[in-house]
Design a protein around this motif. Structure first.
Motif, PDB file in Angstrom:
ATOM      1  N   VAL A  45       2.943  21.413   9.887  1.00  0.00           N
ATOM      2  CA  VAL A  45       3.614  20.275   9.253  1.00  0.00           C
ATOM      3  C   VAL A  45       3.234  20.196   7.780  1.00  0.00           C
ATOM      4  O   VAL A  45       4.100  20.017   6.910  1.00  0.00           O
ATOM      5  CB  VAL A  45       3.283  18.957   9.985  1.00  0.00           C
ATOM      6  CG1 VAL A  45       3.830  17.760   9.225  1.00  0.00           C
ATOM      7  CG2 VAL A  45       3.830  18.986  11.400  1.00  0.00           C
ATOM      8  N   GLY A  46       1.949  20.344   7.482  1.00  0.00           N
ATOM      9  CA  GLY A  46       1.501  20.298   6.090  1.00  0.00           C
ATOM     10  C   GLY A  46       2.162  21.373   5.247  1.00  0.00           C
ATOM     11  O   GLY A  46       2.617  21.110   4.124  1.00  0.00           O
ATOM     12  N   ASN A  47       2.229  22.592   5.792  1.00  0.00           N
ATOM     13  CA  ASN A  47       2.892  23.685   5.066  1.00  0.00           C
ATOM     14  C   ASN A  47       4.377  23.408   4.863  1.00  0.00           C
ATOM     15  O   ASN A  47       4.936  23.710   3.809  1.00  0.00           O
ATOM     16  CB  ASN A  47       2.707  25.012   5.806  1.00  0.00           C
ATOM     17  CG  ASN A  47       1.286  25.529   5.711  1.00  0.00           C
ATOM     18  OD1 ASN A  47       0.541  25.173   4.803  1.00  0.00           O
ATOM     19  ND2 ASN A  47       0.907  26.361   6.658  1.00  0.00           N
ATOM     20  N   SER A  48       5.020  22.827   5.862  1.00  0.00           N
ATOM     21  CA  SER A  48       6.447  22.513   5.740  1.00  0.00           C
ATOM     22  C   SER A  48       6.685  21.457   4.669  1.00  0.00           C
ATOM     23  O   SER A  48       7.612  21.592   3.857  1.00  0.00           O
ATOM     24  CB  SER A  48       7.002  22.021   7.077  1.00  0.00           C
ATOM     25  OG  SER A  48       6.923  23.041   8.042  1.00  0.00           O
ATOM     26  N   ILE A  49       5.857  20.421   4.654  1.00  0.00           N
ATOM     27  CA  ILE A  49       6.006  19.379   3.634  1.00  0.00           C
ATOM     28  C   ILE A  49       5.752  19.968   2.245  1.00  0.00           C
ATOM     29  O   ILE A  49       6.515  19.709   1.303  1.00  0.00           O
ATOM     30  CB  ILE A  49       5.066  18.189   3.923  1.00  0.00           C
ATOM     31  CG1 ILE A  49       5.510  17.452   5.186  1.00  0.00           C
ATOM     32  CG2 ILE A  49       5.041  17.225   2.728  1.00  0.00           C
ATOM     33  CD1 ILE A  49       4.548  16.378   5.656  1.00  0.00           C
ATOM     34  N   ASN A  50       4.698  20.767   2.102  1.00  0.00           N
ATOM     35  CA  ASN A  50       4.411  21.393   0.806  1.00  0.00           C
ATOM     36  C   ASN A  50       5.555  22.294   0.358  1.00  0.00           C
ATOM     37  O   ASN A  50       5.917  22.305  -0.824  1.00  0.00           O
ATOM     38  CB  ASN A  50       3.101  22.187   0.860  1.00  0.00           C
ATOM     39  CG  ASN A  50       1.895  21.290   0.889  1.00  0.00           C
ATOM     40  OD1 ASN A  50       1.914  20.168   0.390  1.00  0.00           O
ATOM     41  ND2 ASN A  50       0.821  21.766   1.486  1.00  0.00           N
TER      42      ASN A  50
ATOM     43  N   GLY B  80       0.810  -1.207   0.000  1.00  0.00           N
ATOM     44  CA  GLY B  80       0.000   0.000   0.000  1.00  0.00           C
ATOM     45  C   GLY B  80       0.843   1.257   0.000  1.00  0.00           C
ATOM     46  O   GLY B  80       2.066   1.209  -0.046  1.00  0.00           O
ATOM     47  N   LYS B  81       0.162   2.375   0.049  1.00  0.00           N
ATOM     48  CA  LYS B  81       0.826   3.679   0.039  1.00  0.00           C
ATOM     49  C   LYS B  81       0.475   4.447   1.302  1.00  0.00           C
ATOM     50  O   LYS B  81      -0.586   4.262   1.870  1.00  0.00           O
ATOM     51  CB  LYS B  81       0.375   4.501  -1.171  1.00  0.00           C
ATOM     52  CG  LYS B  81       0.848   3.951  -2.486  1.00  0.00           C
ATOM     53  CD  LYS B  81       0.442   4.868  -3.634  1.00  0.00           C
ATOM     54  CE  LYS B  81       0.914   4.274  -4.945  1.00  0.00           C
ATOM     55  NZ  LYS B  81       0.556   5.109  -6.085  1.00  0.00           N
ATOM     56  N   VAL B  82       1.372   5.320   1.692  1.00  0.00           N
ATOM     57  CA  VAL B  82       1.131   6.234   2.796  1.00  0.00           C
ATOM     58  C   VAL B  82       1.013   7.623   2.175  1.00  0.00           C
ATOM     59  O   VAL B  82       1.852   8.016   1.369  1.00  0.00           O
ATOM     60  CB  VAL B  82       2.291   6.202   3.816  1.00  0.00           C
ATOM     61  CG1 VAL B  82       2.061   7.198   4.927  1.00  0.00           C
ATOM     62  CG2 VAL B  82       2.456   4.810   4.374  1.00  0.00           C
ATOM     63  N   THR B  83      -0.025   8.343   2.537  1.00  0.00           N
ATOM     64  CA  THR B  83      -0.246   9.663   1.956  1.00  0.00           C
ATOM     65  C   THR B  83       0.544  10.732   2.708  1.00  0.00           C
ATOM     66  O   THR B  83       0.990  10.523   3.842  1.00  0.00           O
ATOM     67  CB  THR B  83      -1.738  10.046   2.003  1.00  0.00           C
ATOM     68  OG1 THR B  83      -2.126  10.207   3.376  1.00  0.00           O
ATOM     69  CG2 THR B  83      -2.604   9.004   1.323  1.00  0.00           C
ATOM     70  N   GLN B  84       0.666  11.877   2.068  1.00  0.00           N
ATOM     71  CA  GLN B  84       1.324  13.019   2.688  1.00  0.00           C
ATOM     72  C   GLN B  84       0.595  13.405   3.973  1.00  0.00           C
ATOM     73  O   GLN B  84       1.216  13.740   4.974  1.00  0.00           O
ATOM     74  CB  GLN B  84       1.340  14.184   1.702  1.00  0.00           C
ATOM     75  CG  GLN B  84       1.992  15.427   2.230  1.00  0.00           C
ATOM     76  CD  GLN B  84       2.023  16.532   1.186  1.00  0.00           C
ATOM     77  OE1 GLN B  84       2.163  16.270   0.008  1.00  0.00           O
ATOM     78  NE2 GLN B  84       1.887  17.755   1.637  1.00  0.00           N
ATOM     79  N   GLN B  85      -0.734  13.323   3.965  1.00  0.00           N
ATOM     80  CA  GLN B  85      -1.512  13.668   5.150  1.00  0.00           C
ATOM     81  C   GLN B  85      -1.236  12.702   6.294  1.00  0.00           C
ATOM     82  O   GLN B  85      -1.156  13.116   7.461  1.00  0.00           O
ATOM     83  CB  GLN B  85      -3.014  13.689   4.823  1.00  0.00           C
ATOM     84  CG  GLN B  85      -3.439  14.835   3.935  1.00  0.00           C
ATOM     85  CD  GLN B  85      -3.092  14.630   2.458  1.00  0.00           C
ATOM     86  OE1 GLN B  85      -2.815  13.522   2.009  1.00  0.00           O
ATOM     87  NE2 GLN B  85      -3.086  15.709   1.693  1.00  0.00           N
ATOM     88  N   GLU B  86      -1.107  11.415   5.992  1.00  0.00           N
ATOM     89  CA  GLU B  86      -0.813  10.435   7.037  1.00  0.00           C
ATOM     90  C   GLU B  86       0.561  10.687   7.657  1.00  0.00           C
ATOM     91  O   GLU B  86       0.733  10.582   8.876  1.00  0.00           O
ATOM     92  CB  GLU B  86      -0.893   9.017   6.478  1.00  0.00           C
ATOM     93  CG  GLU B  86      -2.302   8.589   6.133  1.00  0.00           C
ATOM     94  CD  GLU B  86      -2.353   7.275   5.374  1.00  0.00           C
ATOM     95  OE1 GLU B  86      -3.096   6.379   5.829  1.00  0.00           O
ATOM     96  OE2 GLU B  86      -1.667   7.148   4.337  1.00  0.00           O
ATOM     97  N   ILE B  87       1.521  11.039   6.813  1.00  0.00           N
ATOM     98  CA  ILE B  87       2.854  11.360   7.322  1.00  0.00           C
ATOM     99  C   ILE B  87       2.787  12.607   8.190  1.00  0.00           C
ATOM    100  O   ILE B  87       3.399  12.667   9.268  1.00  0.00           O
ATOM    101  CB  ILE B  87       3.855  11.531   6.163  1.00  0.00           C
ATOM    102  CG1 ILE B  87       4.105  10.173   5.491  1.00  0.00           C
ATOM    103  CG2 ILE B  87       5.170  12.131   6.661  1.00  0.00           C
ATOM    104  CD1 ILE B  87       4.925  10.242   4.230  1.00  0.00           C
ATOM    105  N   ALA B  88       2.016  13.598   7.757  1.00  0.00           N
ATOM    106  CA  ALA B  88       1.870  14.834   8.540  1.00  0.00           C
ATOM    107  C   ALA B  88       1.298  14.531   9.921  1.00  0.00           C
ATOM    108  O   ALA B  88       1.768  15.078  10.929  1.00  0.00           O
ATOM    109  CB  ALA B  88       0.998  15.839   7.793  1.00  0.00           C
ATOM    110  N   VAL B  89       0.298  13.669   9.998  1.00  0.00           N
ATOM    111  CA  VAL B  89      -0.303  13.305  11.285  1.00  0.00           C
ATOM    112  C   VAL B  89       0.736  12.622  12.177  1.00  0.00           C
ATOM    113  O   VAL B  89       0.820  12.908  13.383  1.00  0.00           O
ATOM    114  CB  VAL B  89      -1.547  12.406  11.082  1.00  0.00           C
ATOM    115  CG1 VAL B  89      -2.000  11.782  12.384  1.00  0.00           C
ATOM    116  CG2 VAL B  89      -2.671  13.201  10.438  1.00  0.00           C
ATOM    117  N   ASP B  90       1.552  11.736  11.591  1.00  0.00           N
ATOM    118  CA  ASP B  90       2.609  11.083  12.378  1.00  0.00           C
ATOM    119  C   ASP B  90       3.586  12.111  12.936  1.00  0.00           C
ATOM    120  O   ASP B  90       3.988  12.037  14.103  1.00  0.00           O
ATOM    121  CB  ASP B  90       3.376  10.073  11.527  1.00  0.00           C
ATOM    122  CG  ASP B  90       2.640   8.758  11.347  1.00  0.00           C
ATOM    123  OD1 ASP B  90       1.625   8.543  12.031  1.00  0.00           O
ATOM    124  OD2 ASP B  90       3.080   7.947  10.506  1.00  0.00           O
TER     125      ASP B  90
END
Length: 125
Positions: A50-55, A28-38
């Motif tokens: 976190v979302g802004n930093s990843i983007n 399976g895949k892990v989404t950017q949102q799931e990584i952000a939550v972690d």
């Protein structure tokens, strides 16, 4: 890490008999949102931070790669651009249309390689 068996022939010798090879099973895949939550759960940052930093990281890496720089992300590893080209007898005969196969290469850090050494394998059902 789970693996499965795949039947392959030797691409350099198609006449030779094929063999079974182990191949990784994509679980399976892990989404950017799931990584952000972690990351939120591991830090004092908000989900938006976190979302802004990843983007921002996603937007910034290509900028540096296109400038011809390699991008070192510490304990993760380094990204760089590579390509192939046709050979010429004289550089005066070279044109950029002879460049092809542009791709991004990733070289894992020593730390990541060390972590991968502890990988355990099991056959997928």
């Amino acid at each position: 890490m789970k693996y499965k068996f795949v039947w392959r022939t030797n691409p350099q010798d198609r006449q030779s008999p094929g063999k079974w090879y182990a191949a990784p099973v994509n679980d399976g895949k892990v989404t950017q949102q799931e990584i952000a939550v972690d990351i939120v759960n591991l830090s004092s940052l908000s989900r938006g931070d976190v979302g802004n930093s990843i983007n921002s990281l996603i937007d910034t890496i290509p900028k540096y790669l296109l400038m011809g720089k390699s991008v070192n992300l510490g304990e993760l590893g380094t990204f760089r651009i590579s390509f192939s080209s046709e050979g010429v007898d004289d550089t005066k005969n070279f044109t950029v249309d002879k460049i092809s196969g542009v791709r991004v290469l990733f070289t894992p850090s020593t730390e990541l390689r060390r972590k991968l050494e502890s990988i355990r394998f099991e056959k997928s059902e």
